[in-house]
Design a protein around this motif. Structure first.
Motif: not given
Length: 194
Positions: A84-89, A97-104, A134-138
């Protein structure tokens, strides 16, 4: 996506690497690496896009990413991970950045977007990468968490500067009558098949 793209899949789970490769095989030259060490041996100037697992035994995806950027290889990198993403990204040099599971469709859409981004100059690439972070962290962090993060504040400041620079670039493109084609490319939805 054009068929001349070279995609390197770095995934320590062979079944998952094979699945991703199958999804991409009609659209790109695909290569797989099952460890960070294999990835670094395989990455060279011909690789356009790297799909990189973040957590692998031995050499981590984070270390592989750092090495790619230190070598100044001209490739886009998407982290495809269960982490899972955190501020370290914020300080990491990936493009998506895609978090599994990922669709085709998610994977193919990301590949399409990374290819599109690679056609624009470094300024726009940095803007898109930071906007994605930014969108991911938002989406993942509360308003209070974002407001208390110095890294997030720096991210917002850098985005503001880049946005001004991008606006200047767009003005220059408009003067050269390239702006309309650029906007059409950006707004076009990628065509994917399931």
């Amino acid at each position: 996506m054009s068929t001349n793209q070279h995609v390197l899949i770095v995934e320590d789970e062979p079944d998952l690497a094979t699945l991703y490769a199958t999804w991409l095989e009609d659209r790109a030259t695909v290569e797989t690496a099952y460890s960070g060490t294999e990835a670094l041996d395989a990455i060279n100037g011909t690789v356009d896009i790297v799909l990189l697992d973040r957590r692998m035994p031995g050499l981590s995806g984070d270390t592989v990413l750092e090495t790619i950027r230190e070598r100044q290889l001209d490739c886009r990198v998407a982290m495809v991970t269960a982490v899972e993403p955190d501020f370290d990204i914020i300080g990491m040099g990936f493009d998506d950045y895609l978090v599994k599971p990922v669709s085709k469709s998610e994977l193919l859409g990301t590949i399409d977007q990374l290819e599109l981004r690679s056609t624009y100059d470094q300024q726009l690439q940095e803007f898109f990468a930071l906007a994605s972070k930014k969108a991911l962290l938002d989406a993942e962090k509360t308003d209070a968490e974002r407001k208390s993060s110095q890294e997030y504040a720096k991210l917002e400041d850098r985005l503001a500067v880049l946005r001004a620079n991008v606006d200047d670039t767009m003005t220059a493109l408009l003067e050269k009558n390239v702006y309309r084609r650029l906007c059409q490319d950006i707004s076009r939805e990628p065509i994917t098949s399931e």
